[in-house]
Write a protein that holds these residues in place. Sequence first.
Motif, PDB file in Angstrom:
ATOM      1  N   UNK A  20      90.386  23.249 -41.157  1.00 45.45           N
ATOM      2  CA  UNK A  20      89.320  22.521 -41.827  1.00 45.45           C
ATOM      3  C   UNK A  20      88.885  23.146 -43.150  1.00 45.45           C
ATOM      4  N   UNK A  21      89.500  24.254 -43.529  1.00 44.75           N
ATOM      5  CA  UNK A  21      89.269  24.763 -44.889  1.00 44.75           C
ATOM      6  C   UNK A  21      89.783  23.780 -45.933  1.00 44.75           C
ATOM      7  N   UNK A  22      90.738  22.935 -45.536  1.00 46.75           N
ATOM      8  CA  UNK A  22      91.275  21.958 -46.490  1.00 46.75           C
ATOM      9  C   UNK A  22      90.215  20.955 -46.934  1.00 46.75           C
ATOM     10  N   UNK A  23      89.204  20.713 -46.112  1.00 49.49           N
ATOM     11  CA  UNK A  23      88.142  19.780 -46.491  1.00 49.49           C
ATOM     12  C   UNK A  23      87.381  20.276 -47.710  1.00 49.49           C
ATOM     13  N   UNK A  31     104.161  40.933 -41.185  1.00 48.78           N
ATOM     14  CA  UNK A  31     105.383  41.702 -41.429  1.00 48.78           C
ATOM     15  C   UNK A  31     105.258  42.608 -42.643  1.00 48.78           C
ATOM     16  N   UNK A  32     104.186  42.468 -43.395  1.00 44.47           N
ATOM     17  CA  UNK A  32     103.986  43.330 -44.561  1.00 44.47           C
ATOM     18  C   UNK A  32     103.141  44.563 -44.234  1.00 44.47           C
ATOM     19  N   UNK A  33     102.141  44.394 -43.399  1.00 42.97           N
ATOM     20  CA  UNK A  33     101.207  45.493 -43.142  1.00 42.97           C
ATOM     21  C   UNK A  33     101.910  46.724 -42.579  1.00 42.97           C
ATOM     22  N   UNK A  34     102.728  46.602 -41.525  1.00 42.48           N
ATOM     23  CA  UNK A  34     103.389  47.812 -41.002  1.00 42.48           C
ATOM     24  C   UNK A  34     104.374  48.428 -41.991  1.00 42.48           C
ATOM     25  N   UNK A  35     105.114  47.589 -42.723  1.00 39.52           N
ATOM     26  CA  UNK A  35     106.148  48.102 -43.633  1.00 39.52           C
ATOM     27  C   UNK A  35     105.538  48.734 -44.877  1.00 39.52           C
ATOM     28  N   UNK A  36     104.633  48.039 -45.538  1.00 40.58           N
ATOM     29  CA  UNK A  36     104.101  48.528 -46.809  1.00 40.58           C
ATOM     30  C   UNK A  36     103.101  49.649 -46.629  1.00 40.58           C
ATOM     31  N   UNK A  37     102.491  49.752 -45.451  1.00 43.05           N
ATOM     32  CA  UNK A  37     101.531  50.833 -45.217  1.00 43.05           C
ATOM     33  C   UNK A  37     102.219  52.178 -45.025  1.00 43.05           C
ATOM     34  N   UNK A  38     103.567  52.192 -45.034  1.00 38.90           N
ATOM     35  CA  UNK A  38     104.273  53.469 -45.004  1.00 38.90           C
ATOM     36  C   UNK A  38     104.118  54.225 -46.317  1.00 38.90           C
ATOM     37  N   UNK A  39     103.795  53.490 -47.393  1.00 40.10           N
ATOM     38  CA  UNK A  39     103.707  54.131 -48.700  1.00 40.10           C
ATOM     39  C   UNK A  39     102.359  54.030 -49.381  1.00 40.10           C
ATOM     40  N   UNK A  40     101.413  53.294 -48.784  1.00 43.92           N
ATOM     41  CA  UNK A  40     100.112  53.123 -49.407  1.00 43.92           C
ATOM     42  C   UNK A  40      99.112  52.641 -48.367  1.00 43.92           C
ATOM     43  N   UNK A  41      97.880  52.500 -48.770  1.00 40.51           N
ATOM     44  CA  UNK A  41      96.868  51.903 -47.911  1.00 40.51           C
ATOM     45  C   UNK A  41      96.877  50.395 -48.133  1.00 40.51           C
ATOM     46  N   UNK A  42      97.249  49.660 -47.117  1.00 44.85           N
ATOM     47  CA  UNK A  42      97.266  48.202 -47.210  1.00 44.85           C
ATOM     48  C   UNK A  42      95.940  47.665 -46.683  1.00 44.85           C
ATOM     49  N   UNK A  43      95.275  46.872 -47.490  1.00 42.17           N
ATOM     50  CA  UNK A  43      94.030  46.215 -47.095  1.00 42.17           C
ATOM     51  C   UNK A  43      94.264  44.703 -47.188  1.00 42.17           C
ATOM     52  N   UNK A  44      94.111  44.022 -46.062  1.00 42.24           N
ATOM     53  CA  UNK A  44      94.360  42.581 -46.011  1.00 42.24           C
ATOM     54  C   UNK A  44      93.112  41.876 -45.497  1.00 42.24           C
ATOM     55  N   UNK A  45      92.356  41.222 -46.367  1.00 39.56           N
ATOM     56  CA  UNK A  45      91.155  40.507 -45.939  1.00 39.56           C
ATOM     57  C   UNK A  45      91.456  39.066 -45.534  1.00 39.56           C
ATOM     58  N   UNK A  46      90.563  38.516 -44.736  1.00 34.99           N
ATOM     59  CA  UNK A  46      90.499  37.070 -44.541  1.00 34.99           C
ATOM     60  C   UNK A  46      89.432  36.565 -45.498  1.00 34.99           C
ATOM     61  N   UNK A  47      89.802  35.682 -46.389  1.00 37.08           N
ATOM     62  CA  UNK A  47      88.850  35.189 -47.377  1.00 37.08           C
ATOM     63  C   UNK A  47      87.692  34.449 -46.707  1.00 37.08           C
ATOM     64  N   UNK A  48      86.581  34.409 -47.402  1.00 39.88           N
ATOM     65  CA  UNK A  48      85.375  33.739 -46.889  1.00 39.88           C
ATOM     66  C   UNK A  48      85.703  32.297 -46.472  1.00 39.88           C
ATOM     67  N   UNK A  49      85.304  31.937 -45.277  1.00 34.91           N
ATOM     68  CA  UNK A  49      85.531  30.584 -44.772  1.00 34.91           C
ATOM     69  C   UNK A  49      86.761  30.454 -43.904  1.00 34.91           C
ATOM     70  N   UNK A  50      87.565  31.523 -43.818  1.00 31.85           N
ATOM     71  CA  UNK A  50      88.767  31.518 -42.992  1.00 31.85           C
ATOM     72  C   UNK A  50      88.520  32.325 -41.705  1.00 31.85           C
TER      73      UNK A  50
END
Length: 270
Positions: A188-191, A45-64
Amino acid sequence: MSSDLALPRYTFFDQAFSQHYTQAGQGDVLLLIHGSLCDYRYWRWQIPALSQGCTVVAPSLRGFWPEALATEDASFSIAQHTRDMHTLIRAISPDRPVHILGHSRGAQVALELACQAPELTRSLILADPGFRVDDEAETASFHAKAVALLEQGEVDKALADFVDGVNGPGTWRQMVGWFKAMVKDNAYTLLSQVREINLGIRLERTAGLQCPVLLIGGANSPARYGSRLDILEQAIVQARRATIPLASHGMNLANPKAFNQTVADFLAQT
């Protein structure tokens, strides 16, 4: 609607590691760093809204997801994720600092990144950070129970225990299907994460932050998150604070309109 909002998935290759992320919009970069059991789909819900005013970059962290760990991995750490985000920023915005927003565990990654690389940080937003400050006593954590349940093969019970622990009783039962699917993908990232239970930050490091800082909390978040915001508000002179009404820890999902507006207003002022 698909669980990833049909957004394009980009991959940045750094030696043997593939950094997956999504990107939308134009202009200054806003980096979104997710927390436990999540990935870039958490920001649906953030990517479409906030990308109206900037470049939104959303990564999946290593291991996810989409390359989620299935077993414990000693390389999984706040330090590694901070290094990965440093590398990603250098790749996507080599000439300009970026806005950094981290939620929950992601807020610790965001803070470490801002402290280590102030030249890369235009502003910093911390949403419900949960980390321990170094001079506080170590405490037991609900992570351990969730991990024990995972090791017994009780995935649903483990995830219900964890999600209810960070948001409040009964939260897991009320969660929509796409959110449960995302969390199961990352179960299983919780392990590996359980080893970070009492990893603290040195508060004096925040005194060196020169960038604008926004602290965001959910009005109904468990008290431990509010106490983190209290400590940071006192330690960071330039910090502003905002509360998202009608929302607990997952504030960007529970009240995305208020969350998005709060972030957009802050970015506009910086």
